[in-house]
Scaffold this active site. Structure first.
Site, short mmCIF file in Angstrom:
data_model
loop_
_atom_site.label_atom_id
_atom_site.label_comp_id
_atom_site.label_asym_id
_atom_site.label_seq_id
_atom_site.Cartn_x
_atom_site.Cartn_y
_atom_site.Cartn_z
CD1 TRP A 75 0.05 -1.51 3.05
CD2 TRP A 75 0.48 0.54 3.31
NE1 TRP A 75 0.82 -1.41 4.27
CE2 TRP A 75 1.16 -0.23 4.24
CE3 TRP A 75 0.98 2.03 2.97
CZ2 TRP A 75 2.01 0.50 5.26
CZ3 TRP A 75 1.76 2.52 4.18
CH2 TRP A 75 2.26 1.85 5.13
CB CYS A 102 11.15 -0.79 1.79
SG CYS A 102 10.96 -0.43 -0.23
CE LYS A 155 -2.80 -9.38 -2.02
NZ LYS A 155 -3.46 -8.37 -1.39
N PRO A 156 -3.56 -6.12 -5.65
CG PRO A 156 -5.05 -4.62 -6.08
CD PRO A 156 -4.49 -6.07 -6.40
P1 ADP Z 1 2.99 -4.48 4.41
O1 ADP Z 1 3.47 -4.16 5.84
O2 ADP Z 1 3.41 -3.72 3.71
O3 ADP Z 1 1.21 -4.39 4.48
P2 ADP Z 1 2.67 -7.07 3.92
O4 ADP Z 1 3.88 -8.06 3.43
O5 ADP Z 1 1.90 -7.50 4.84
O6 ADP Z 1 3.38 -5.91 3.91
O7 ADP Z 1 1.72 -6.81 2.44
C1 ADP Z 1 2.19 -6.61 1.19
C2 ADP Z 1 1.32 -7.46 0.21
O8 ADP Z 1 1.17 -8.68 0.31
C3 ADP Z 1 -0.13 -6.98 0.37
O9 ADP Z 1 -0.70 -6.88 -0.95
C4 ADP Z 1 -0.74 -7.90 1.15
O10 ADP Z 1 -2.06 -7.96 1.06
C5 ADP Z 1 -0.11 -9.13 0.90
N1 ADP Z 1 -0.14 -10.35 1.42
C6 ADP Z 1 -0.11 -10.08 3.15
N2 ADP Z 1 -0.06 -11.57 3.45
C7 ADP Z 1 -0.05 -12.37 2.42
C8 ADP Z 1 -0.41 -13.60 2.46
N3 ADP Z 1 -0.39 -14.69 3.22
N4 ADP Z 1 -0.19 -14.33 0.81
C9 ADP Z 1 -0.23 -13.48 -0.16
N5 ADP Z 1 -0.20 -12.08 0.04
C10 ADP Z 1 0.05 -11.57 1.20
#
Ligand code: ADP
Length: 486
Positions: A159, A292, A183-184
């Site tokens: 995001w 980051c 997948k955003p």
């Molecule tokens: P942030 O701290 O930037 O939110 P995340 O790694 O949690 O970092 O999220 C980055 C992306 O990864 C987002 O699009 C989030 O929806 C996706 N994401 C989080 N968990 C999973 C998962 N288990 N499988 C696939 N995508 C994921």
């Protein structure tokens, strides 16, 4: 609300984009999207799952076969159309971005231009993706190397840069002749969907770029386990990146992972202090500390420690925090409550271990997820803030004595994405650049990102590079052809 702000309301789509059509989820479930500045409901997007992800993957597979056969210049022309349409819609796209992400509107405009720059760059690069003829090992043989698209690509984006993290992946993939299922992030789907509207208008055939909105796990599971997907490209946290890496193993996918960082920002005694203060502000506080490559640990040499601290604090005190749509705002809200709590936890831990709050240090009077820009002095390597990525507007200042000492401390991290230092000594600039265990080094510069240079990290910060000519290779396979009987 958004509809009244946009010149072209078609850019605001509350639907997933699959195989060239805007669609709702088969389950009929939706998820809310809220503005982090005031928690207002912006709209809904479909909560798609494995079913829609499979549809997107299958259509990508069909479309990719034809796309790969198109001449490079035809792919380039469509990408250049896309670039032009994005730049013409810059204001609307920036508006969508600020509404769902919170960053100040001028910063959002900058992100749209930065994001678009990857599209133009890779449109240009794909025309120069030449193969090789290798000097033969036998006279009757000729050895060729072809560069071919890897096929269907799964992309998962965060995001913090709702536009640019997408174009940085999708542009090289399409330029190479691949198709992408994206997948955003759940918080920021509208920037992704607006890009899809414009890609379609640019003439991109159906199926080549689908946007699947919804919960991360079911979509992520399908993208990582489906054997049709040959490459996964991800930007996000190290924890999630490691899970996705493991999930890609059984189907042996190629992966690019752009993960967390813990950037050191070093100011040597011989630096131009004013330049270092300006560079430090940008490196630390861009996107309110939520990138980051944000400086996480600011090391200042003893001789200029007090002067730097005083100047940075005075400079920062002038900046305004608020809703990103308001004029003059430099810092927006944090993305959510969890982000706010992490910042508070890091400050509380630092203060308990002896840090002094020079500025800010608490939630902003605006409420919500607004936080005061903060400067901490007397920071120590044992504090949480030195070990973990803070992802918020906190600048911890650490004192150091010698070059050798600071390199050791700067490298004492499991991360290795960006690093920065300020010095006017040419020999030191080379020495320190070579010694820092990071994928990127900014020397006398707080901004390093550009489409023309390779962006990426080492250690727990990831695998692969985005941008530059190498960014295209991430979406290609090499095919060796040995022609005998010549
Ligand atoms: P942030 O701290 O930037 O939110 P995340 O790694 O949690 O970092 O999220 C980055 C992306 O990864 C987002 O699009 C989030 O929806 C996706 N994401 C989080 N968990 C999973 C998962 N288990 N499988 C696939 N995508 C994921």
């Amino acid at each position: 609300m958004l509809n009244t702000q946009l010149a072209n309301t078609e850019l605001f789509q509350q639907a997933a984009f699959i195989d060239g059509a805007f669609v709702q989820a088969a389950s009929c479930k939706n998820i809310e999207v809220r503005n982090p500045a005031n928690d207002e409901l912006i709209g809904f997007v479909p909560n798609c799952d494995a079913h829609e992800t499979r549809q997107a993957i299958d259509s990508a597979q069909q479309a990719q076969k034809h796309w790969a056969k198109r001449a490079a210049i035809e792919r380039a022309n469509i990408l250049l159309n896309w670039y032009d349409l994005i730049m013409s819609a810059q204001e609307d796209l920036a508006c969508l971005l600020t509404a769902e992400q919170g960053k100040p509107l001028p910063e959002a405009r900058g992100e749209i231009a930065y994001g678009a720059s990857f599209i133009r760059w890779f449109a240009e690069e794909c025309r120069r993706a030449s193969g090789q003829i290798i000097p033969t090992f036998q006279n009757d043989k000729r050895l060729l190397v072809m560069r071919q698209p890897i096929g269907v690509v799964g992309a998962i984006t965060p995001w913090n840069f709702p536009n640019a993290m997408i174009t940085r992946k999708v542009a090289p993939a399409l330029a190479a002749g691949c198709a992408v299922v994206l997948k955003p992030a759940a918080q920021t789907p509208y920037s992704a969907l607006a890009l899809a509207v414009l890609a379609q208008q640019a003439g991109l055939p159906a199926g080549l770029f689908s946007v699947v909105t919804g919960d991360a796990a079911p979509i992520g599971n399908e993208l990582t386990s489906n054997p049709i997907v040959r490459k996964l490209t991800f930007t996000g946290s190290t924890a999630v990146g490691a899970k996705l890496y493991a999930a890609c193993a059984p189907t042996i996918k190629k992966v690019s992972l752009e993960l967390g960082g813990n950037a050191p920002f070093i100011v040597f005694d011989d630096a131009d202090i004013d330049a270092a203060v300006e560079g430090g502000l940008i490196a630390k506080f861009r996107n309110n500390g939520q990138t980051c490559v944000c400086a996480n640990r600011i090391y200042v040499q003893a001789g200029i420690y007090d002067a730097f601290l005083q100047k940075l604090t005075a400079r920062l005190a002038k900046e305004k925090t608020g809703n990103g749509f308001e004029a003059g705002v430099a810092f927006g809200p944090l993305i959510d409550q969890a982000a706010l709590e992490k910042v508070e936890e890091h400050i509380a831990d630092a203060v308990a271990k002896g840090a002094k709050v020079e500025l800010g240090g608490k939630r902003h009077q605006l409420g919500g997820t607004f936080f005061e820009p903060t400067v901490l002095s007397n920071s120590l390597d044992t504090m949480l803030i030195a070990r973990e990525e803070t992802f918020g507007p906190v600048a911890p200042i650490f004192r150091f004595e010698s070059e050798e000492e600071v390199i050791k401390r700067a490298n004492d991290s499991e991360y290795g994405l960006a690093s920065y230092f300020y010095s006017k000594d040419l020999a030191r600039c080379f020495r320190v650049s070579e010694a820092l265990d990071y994928g990127m080094v900014g020397v006398n510069s707080g901004i390093i990102s550009t489409e023309v240079a390779p962006f990426g990290g080492v250690k727990l910060s990831g695998i692969g590079r985005e941008g530059a000519s190498t960014g295209l290779e991430e979406f290609e396979e090499l095919k060796y052809v040995c022609m005998g009987g010549i």
